[in-house]
Design a protein around this motif. Structure first.
Motif, short mmCIF file in Angstrom:
data_model
loop_
_atom_site.label_atom_id
_atom_site.label_comp_id
_atom_site.label_asym_id
_atom_site.label_seq_id
_atom_site.Cartn_x
_atom_site.Cartn_y
_atom_site.Cartn_z
N ALA A 47 190.14 26.44 110.29
CA ALA A 47 190.93 27.68 110.18
C ALA A 47 192.22 27.42 109.43
O ALA A 47 192.80 26.32 109.49
N ASP A 48 192.69 28.43 108.71
CA ASP A 48 193.96 28.28 107.99
C ASP A 48 195.13 28.11 108.96
O ASP A 48 196.08 27.38 108.68
N ARG A 49 195.02 28.77 110.10
CA ARG A 49 196.09 28.67 111.09
C ARG A 49 195.49 28.85 112.48
O ARG A 49 194.62 29.71 112.68
N ILE A 50 195.96 28.08 113.41
CA ILE A 50 195.50 28.16 114.79
C ILE A 50 196.68 28.56 115.66
O ILE A 50 197.75 27.96 115.58
N ARG A 67 201.51 34.20 125.87
CA ARG A 67 202.49 33.89 124.82
C ARG A 67 201.88 32.92 123.82
O ARG A 67 201.03 32.09 124.16
N ILE A 68 202.33 33.03 122.57
CA ILE A 68 201.95 32.04 121.56
C ILE A 68 202.89 30.86 121.73
O ILE A 68 204.10 30.97 121.46
N VAL A 69 202.34 29.74 122.17
CA VAL A 69 203.19 28.58 122.47
C VAL A 69 203.12 27.52 121.38
O VAL A 69 204.02 26.67 121.28
N GLU A 70 202.05 27.55 120.57
CA GLU A 70 201.90 26.58 119.48
C GLU A 70 201.20 27.26 118.32
O GLU A 70 200.38 28.17 118.52
N ALA A 71 201.50 26.82 117.09
CA ALA A 71 200.85 27.39 115.90
C ALA A 71 200.84 26.34 114.81
O ALA A 71 201.79 25.56 114.65
N GLY A 72 199.75 26.33 114.04
CA GLY A 72 199.64 25.39 112.94
C GLY A 72 198.20 25.10 112.64
O GLY A 72 197.28 25.71 113.20
N SER A 73 197.98 24.15 111.75
CA SER A 73 196.61 23.73 111.42
C SER A 73 196.11 22.79 112.51
O SER A 73 196.86 22.33 113.38
N VAL A 83 191.89 32.79 107.70
CA VAL A 83 191.16 32.63 108.95
C VAL A 83 192.16 32.17 109.99
O VAL A 83 192.72 31.07 109.87
N VAL A 84 192.39 33.02 110.96
CA VAL A 84 193.34 32.71 112.03
C VAL A 84 192.56 32.59 113.32
O VAL A 84 191.84 33.50 113.72
N ALA A 85 192.70 31.45 113.97
CA ALA A 85 191.98 31.19 115.22
C ALA A 85 192.91 31.38 116.40
O ALA A 85 194.10 31.03 116.35
#
Length: 592
Positions: free
Chosen positions: A554-557, A564-570, A381-383
């Protein structure tokens, strides 16, 4: 008959004969009926042209000779001719009307199927009222052209040509009077036809614009009435309708003026022929029967010429509509299967973006996504979160392949989407939007939308999983309850849960949830989240969320900002390391 009048279509100049050839192509599947109609037309024309000869014989061989028996025989033959002509006229009119109606039905179906192949961006650029106008008024104009006008034009042409030939045989001298009439009528028809065609297309454009405003106002009636804008919308619509009326009046003036002139010329020719012919009868150089038949042929020819002049004007209007229709059919969908598109027989649901950048064609100067890369494996599950306009919904649109990226690749199971068949790709995806679209029909039909083979048990199970079954059971008609246009008879939460049931029944490998629980109360949201959690197992799920409470598990946000994707993680990681995510959660009072 038709001369090339330029119409712009897809960068090419298309002439009137080209439109006629395309219309003829629509008749090709029904050429058997066409030839039967043509045979009836030819036989009817022959009978019609023979009737004045009966008048000639009746006058010269029966009336003048005072032979009652001969007159009876001619009368019976004429009556048989009338009966045969009636049968042939019925056959010709019925077959041509059938052809016109069938061609229009085929054309409407072809246009609609063509429209459905265009991606959503096409409809963002076009006004829906304009498209509806082309499917209704423009196509309806072609029905009259093919089913009525074309038949009358062929009949009138046969009458004019056959009548002129018999006029020359009967009296070459008097025929010169008729021949003097044809060139002015032909030149006038061409001039008026050009004028009418230009104006007729303008009228259709104005009518389409009026339809567009009407549909826009009706679909947004709550907004119109909330702002008290009824007088404004009425004035705007009235202005467009009156402008179409004004231009249409110019068409009517041109057509009516030419018709009046043509009729005057026809009657003047009849008067001249009657005067000249009567003098020849007095001089005993022409029989009374010949004069009577000549006058009848003159009436046929002049009537045919007047009819052709009127039809010429009507066909110009039809050609204007034809240009608009084939212009629409000539627009090639920007998103379509490649010639060697591959199937996706057993999708696993692995989604990957590799260096994707994208701008909308209508706003090429505004980047929506810039060098976006991520992957979502089956079962994950990716948010997608971030401020409005960050590009979250655009990512979902690219997964559906509603657009192609300007650079980079979007992959499903390792396949570039551009190499896959669209039907297979989209069958692998289920989507629930924030504002779900329901169609006017029953609850069961909306849940099973696109799945003709769905069983009642499967529909009921999907409804239970979406927590809508109890509500449906409380309705008198149950799953056969009509939801109304756009689901207006249901609340927002009920529409949302029906849309969830629809996505669950489709059993996709990829789920896209665009604020899928935003309209549910707390109790139902918890139930639906539990159902979705069970059904997400083994599927890739992309959750587009503004309410961050829905993505904490979610498994990853992925946090997007300005494309742009500026942050990623739980959720926990981002609370520690993601300043933008922390600000978003703080704004929603979610930080413990």
């Amino acid at each position: 008959m038709f001369r090339g009048i330029a119409n712009r279509m897809s960068g090419r100049v298309i002439s009137a004969p080209a439109h006629i050839r395309r219309l003829a192509g629509l008749l090709r599947p029904y050429r058997g009926r066409w030839w039967l109609a043509t045979l009836a037309l030819l036989l009817g024309g022959a009978v019609n042209l023979a009737l004045p000869q009966a008048v000639r014989y009746a006058i010269d061989d029966a009336v003048t000779a005072r032979d009652a028996a001969a007159l009876d025989r001619i009368a019976w033959l004429a009556l048989a001719g009338f009966a045969a002509l009636a049968v042939l006229v019925f056959a010709r009119a019925y077959l041509m009307s059938w052809l016109g109606s069938r061609v229009v039905a085929d054309l409407r179906q072809r246009i609609f199927e063509h429209l459905l192949r265009h991606p959503p961006g096409f409809f963002h650029e076009k006004k829906s009222g304009e498209l509806v106008s082309r499917l209704t008024s423009d196509v309806q104009m072609l029905q009259y052209a093919v089913g009525s006008e074309l038949s009358i034009a062929l009949r009138s042409s046969l009458t004019v040509l056959g009548g002129m030939a018999l006029l020359i045989v009967t009296s070459p001298g008097l025929s010169l009077t008729m021949l003097a009439l044809v060139p002015p009528l032909a030149v006038g028809a061409v001039w008026v036809g050009r004028r009418i065609r230009r104006r007729a297309r303008q009228v259709q454009d104005l009518v389409a614009e009026a339809h567009s405003g009407l549909e826009e106002a009706v679909s947004a009636i709550e907004t119109v009435q909330s702002f008290g804008a009824e007088p404004f919308e009425a004035r705007r619509y009235g202005h467009r309708v009156l402008e179409a009326f004004r231009v249409g009046l110019q068409v009517a003036v041109a057509r009516s003026g030419f018709m009046a002139g043509a009729q005057f010329a026809a009657y003047a020719a009849i008067g001249a022929i009657l005067w000249l012919g009567a003098n020849q009868v007095i001089a005993d150089t022409l029989s009374p029967g010949d004069l009577a038949s000549f006058l009848l042929y003159t009436l046929m020819v002049t009537g045919g010429l007047v009819s052709l002049a009127e039809i010429w004007g009507n066909l110009q209007s039809a050609i204007g509509a034809t240009g608009r229709i084939f212009e629409l059919l000539g627009e090639v969908p920007t998103i379509r299967d490649a010639a060697d598109a591959a199937p996706l027989p057993a999708p696993r649901g692995h989604v990957a973006f590799q260096g994707v950048s994208f701008t909308y064609p209508s706003r090429p100067e505004v980047p929506v996504l810039t060098d976006v890369s991520f992957e979502a494996r089956p079962g994950e599950v990716v948010a997608l979160v971030g401020p409005s306009g960050a590009g979250k919904s655009t990512i979902a649109a690219l997964v559906h392949r509603f657009h192609d990226p300007d650079s980079g690749r979007v992959l499903v199971d390792g396949h570039d989407l551009r190499a896959l068949r669209l039907v297979d790709l989209r069958r692998a995806i289920g989507t629930v939007h924030q504002e779900p679209m329901l169609f006017s029909g029953t609850i069961a039909e909306n849940i099973a939308y696109g799945l003709d083979a769905a069983s009642p048990d499967a529909i009921a199970q999907a409804a239970r999983d979406a927590c809508i079954a109890d509500f449906v059971a409380s309705l008198p008609d149950g799953y056969d309850t009509l939801v109304g246009e756009r689901g207006v008879k249901l609340s927002g939460g009920q529409r949302q849960r029906i849309a969830i049931a629809r996505a669950l029944l489709a059993d996709p490998r990829i789920l896209i949830l665009d604020e899928a629980t935003s309209h549910l109360d707390t109790e139902n949201e918890a139930q639906v989240q539990q159902a979705l959690s069970r059904l997400m197992q083994g599927r890739t799920t992309l959750v587009i969320a503004h309410r961050l409470s829905t993505v904490q598990r979610a498994d990853r946000i992925l946090v997007l900002d300005r494309g742009r994707i500026v942050e990623a993680g739980s959720h926990a990681d981002l609370l520690e390391t993601g300043p933008l995510y922390r600000r978003l959660t703080a704004a929603q009072a979610l930080v413990a």
